[in-house]
Write a protein that holds these residues in place. Structure first.
Motif, PDB file in Angstrom:
ATOM      1  N   ILE A 140       0.873  -1.175   0.000  1.00  0.00           N
ATOM      2  CA  ILE A 140       0.000   0.000   0.000  1.00  0.00           C
ATOM      3  C   ILE A 140       0.910   1.225   0.000  1.00  0.00           C
ATOM      4  O   ILE A 140       1.787   1.346   0.867  1.00  0.00           O
ATOM      5  CB  ILE A 140      -0.919   0.042   1.240  1.00  0.00           C
ATOM      6  CG1 ILE A 140      -1.748  -1.239   1.354  1.00  0.00           C
ATOM      7  CG2 ILE A 140      -1.841   1.262   1.185  1.00  0.00           C
ATOM      8  CD1 ILE A 140      -2.532  -1.348   2.660  1.00  0.00           C
ATOM      9  N   ARG A 141       0.720   2.117  -0.949  1.00  0.00           N
ATOM     10  CA  ARG A 141       1.540   3.325  -0.990  1.00  0.00           C
ATOM     11  C   ARG A 141       1.251   4.190   0.230  1.00  0.00           C
ATOM     12  O   ARG A 141       0.096   4.401   0.609  1.00  0.00           O
ATOM     13  CB  ARG A 141       1.259   4.128  -2.265  1.00  0.00           C
ATOM     14  CG  ARG A 141       1.644   3.431  -3.543  1.00  0.00           C
ATOM     15  CD  ARG A 141       1.722   4.442  -4.702  1.00  0.00           C
ATOM     16  NE  ARG A 141       0.615   5.373  -4.691  1.00  0.00           N
ATOM     17  CZ  ARG A 141      -0.563   5.174  -5.284  1.00  0.00           C
ATOM     18  NH1 ARG A 141      -0.778   4.025  -5.918  1.00  0.00           N
ATOM     19  NH2 ARG A 141      -1.499   6.096  -5.249  1.00  0.00           N
TER      20      ARG A 141
ATOM     21  N   ASP B 196       1.512   7.421   0.700  1.00  0.00           N
ATOM     22  CA  ASP B 196       0.759   8.649   0.470  1.00  0.00           C
ATOM     23  C   ASP B 196      -0.736   8.369   0.379  1.00  0.00           C
ATOM     24  O   ASP B 196      -1.563   9.127   0.882  1.00  0.00           O
ATOM     25  CB  ASP B 196       1.265   9.355  -0.784  1.00  0.00           C
ATOM     26  CG  ASP B 196       1.168   8.488  -2.042  1.00  0.00           C
ATOM     27  OD1 ASP B 196       1.082   7.249  -1.907  1.00  0.00           O
ATOM     28  OD2 ASP B 196       1.175   9.053  -3.152  1.00  0.00           O
ATOM     29  N   ARG B 197      -1.091   7.264  -0.257  1.00  0.00           N
ATOM     30  CA  ARG B 197      -2.497   6.886  -0.353  1.00  0.00           C
ATOM     31  C   ARG B 197      -3.062   6.533   1.021  1.00  0.00           C
ATOM     32  O   ARG B 197      -4.166   6.966   1.383  1.00  0.00           O
ATOM     33  CB  ARG B 197      -2.633   5.698  -1.299  1.00  0.00           C
ATOM     34  CG  ARG B 197      -4.055   5.215  -1.506  1.00  0.00           C
ATOM     35  CD  ARG B 197      -4.109   4.181  -2.613  1.00  0.00           C
ATOM     36  NE  ARG B 197      -5.457   3.693  -2.842  1.00  0.00           N
ATOM     37  CZ  ARG B 197      -5.799   2.921  -3.877  1.00  0.00           C
ATOM     38  NH1 ARG B 197      -4.894   2.571  -4.777  1.00  0.00           N
ATOM     39  NH2 ARG B 197      -7.046   2.505  -4.014  1.00  0.00           N
TER      40      ARG B 197
ATOM     41  N   GLY C 133      -3.467   9.694   3.202  1.00  0.00           N
ATOM     42  CA  GLY C 133      -4.579  10.520   2.779  1.00  0.00           C
ATOM     43  C   GLY C 133      -5.912   9.983   3.289  1.00  0.00           C
ATOM     44  O   GLY C 133      -6.769  10.746   3.772  1.00  0.00           O
ATOM     45  N   HIS C 134      -6.087   8.672   3.204  1.00  0.00           N
ATOM     46  CA  HIS C 134      -7.331   8.048   3.679  1.00  0.00           C
ATOM     47  C   HIS C 134      -7.473   8.177   5.192  1.00  0.00           C
ATOM     48  O   HIS C 134      -8.535   8.554   5.702  1.00  0.00           O
ATOM     49  CB  HIS C 134      -7.340   6.581   3.260  1.00  0.00           C
ATOM     50  CG  HIS C 134      -8.562   5.830   3.668  1.00  0.00           C
ATOM     51  ND1 HIS C 134      -9.843   6.280   3.422  1.00  0.00           N
ATOM     52  CD2 HIS C 134      -8.708   4.647   4.329  1.00  0.00           C
ATOM     53  CE1 HIS C 134     -10.727   5.415   3.886  1.00  0.00           C
ATOM     54  NE2 HIS C 134     -10.059   4.420   4.451  1.00  0.00           N
TER      55      HIS C 134
ATOM     56  N   GLU D   2     -11.585   1.867   1.876  1.00  0.00           N
ATOM     57  CA  GLU D   2     -11.639   2.986   0.941  1.00  0.00           C
ATOM     58  C   GLU D   2     -12.966   3.042   0.199  1.00  0.00           C
ATOM     59  O   GLU D   2     -13.553   4.116   0.009  1.00  0.00           O
ATOM     60  CB  GLU D   2     -10.496   2.879  -0.069  1.00  0.00           C
ATOM     61  CG  GLU D   2      -9.181   3.439   0.393  1.00  0.00           C
ATOM     62  CD  GLU D   2      -8.222   3.636  -0.761  1.00  0.00           C
ATOM     63  OE1 GLU D   2      -7.232   4.379  -0.578  1.00  0.00           O
ATOM     64  OE2 GLU D   2      -8.444   3.065  -1.847  1.00  0.00           O
TER      65      GLU D   2
END
Length: 411
Positions: free
Chosen positions: A226-227, A229-230, A233-234, A366
């Motif tokens: 899992i990146r 940054d992603r 953000g979540h 998500e």
């Protein structure tokens, strides 16, 4: 298969020079993110350990089962049970409490063994649930803790909840109605304002910052696909949402199960029962409803959102809960993160399997966040998304290959 075991299990791991030659021959396997590639040989070694650890576990399990049987028979004898001799003992689950299914004469029983503190907590929780009438909850038959001079496991004996795990094959509308009625009776019970369990719960908004930090740290440490940054953000969006709507989350706590997975819901024709009450405690019933939706996404994906909408609408009316829809958005996204957190911190995981489960649960979170549940109007929201309950290859070698193939790219 046997040749594979003789090469990797009986001879031991290759020496460093052999490992370097192996890595030079195979490409570096980009199955994880946040830290680069991992040598293919490392994944092969991990797979080998995963496949060949069963013999040692089996021997240890047999020894523990014999000890559990002896202690359980003493408990049954002390409780005046008509048939105290256990004829059949079958391990069902390993965990904080090892769970066995047993037969004593014509009686079907369940044995829970583990550390005294854990077993006593489960015993106390089941005593609390005696307020709920009916057969959907296990009943305590007897329990014992090891003497002060010994360090053996405590044993709790309960009645057996008949049925099979909730699935597409066992699901029936009558059983669903019975399950919802059982949950409603649970959620009507009063609860203490402060948790009395062994650890701070992860199922409320106040605990979310700690959960988010631990999940992010685990993703980095294990280089899960899992990146960052992603992920950040979540998690930030959910934390800000909980902060802005803090007043809405300040609801009177109810008794909740906190772990309504498919495995903990048993279906017997038109009847439903719930097991694994170790983490029973005060909380927001919206989390239980969200957990049930997570389970139903792999049982009735075409109906799961609609069934949740019906049940949440009923709760909103019965409890005069005007902020339930607002809270459901947060809790529907939270369930996947709680499960991802649990897999990420599992004590003895198979690493590619852990990576797949964490990633799958995160993607579910998500999806629920992007399209929240709607209690008004024709739009339902809360789409059914693949969960970690999806059918997997039946044998360990095939599951290992599935995990390796599924984690090739970070999201």
């Amino acid at each position: 298969m046997y040749g594979y075991r003789s090469t990797w299990a009986t001879c031991g791991k290759p020496q460093a020079s052999r490992r370097r030659r192996f890595d030079a021959f195979f490409p570096r396997f980009k199955s994880v993110g946040n830290g680069g590639a991992v040598p293919f040989s490392r994944l092969i070694y991990e797979t080998s350990d995963f496949l060949n650890n069963f013999d040692g576990v089996r021997a240890q399990t047999q020894k523990q089962a014999a000890s559990a049987r002896a202690v359980a028979e003493q408990v049954l004898l002390h409780e005046g049970f008509p048939q105290p001799s256990i004829d059949v003992l079958h391990l069902v689950q390993r965990g904080e409490c090892d769970v066995y299914r047993a037969r004593a004469g014509s009686h079907e029983l369940v044995l829970h063994t583990g550390p005294e503190q854990v077993v006593e907590q489960l015993h106390d929780n089941l005593v609390t649930l005696e307020q709920i009438e009916g057969e959907g909850v296990p009943r305590v038959i007897g329990w014992t803790a090891p003497p002060d001079c010994e360090h053996g496991p405590a044993v709790l004996i309960t009645s057996l909840i008949a049925g099979l795990e909730l699935s597409g094959r066992t699901f029936k509308r009558e059983a669903w109605a019975d399950l919802c009625d059982l949950l409603l009776r649970l959620h009507r019970l009063p609860a203490d304002a402060e948790p009395s369990g062994r650890r701070r719960p992860v199922h409320d908004a106040a605990s979310f910052p700690a959960l988010a930090a631990q999940l992010e740290e685990a993703v980095q440490r294990h280089r899960l696909p899992i990146r960052l940054d992603r992920l950040r953000g979540h998690l930030s969006a959910m934390a800000e949402y909980a902060r802005l709507h803090a007043a809405a989350f300040n609801v009177r706590p109810k008794l909740i199960h906190t772990d309504l997975s498919r495995a903990n819901v048993l279906i017997d024709g038109p009847k439903a029962g719930i097991v694994d009450w170790l983490d029973l405690g005060p909380g927001d019933y919206a989390f239980d409803l969200a957990s049930l939706k997570f389970a139903m996404d792999s049982v009735r994906p075409g109906d799961s959102a609609k069934l949740l909408k019906e049940q949440a609408s009923l709760y909103r009316a019965l409890f005069d809960d005007s902020t339930l829809e607002l809270r459901m958005r947060f809790f529907l996204a939270l369930v996947g993160l709680v499960r991802a957190h649990s897999y990420a911190h599992h004590a003895r995981p198979y690493p590619p399997g852990r990576a797949w489960r964490v990633r799958t649960c995160y993607l579910h979170s998500e999806a629920q966040w992007r399209s929240p549940l709607r209690l008004e109007g024709p739009e339902v929201g809360a789409p059914a998304v693949m969960t970690d309950h999806r059918p997997l290859p039946p044998t360990p070698p095939l599951r290992a290959l599935f995990y390796l193939a599924s984690n090739r790219r970070s999201i």
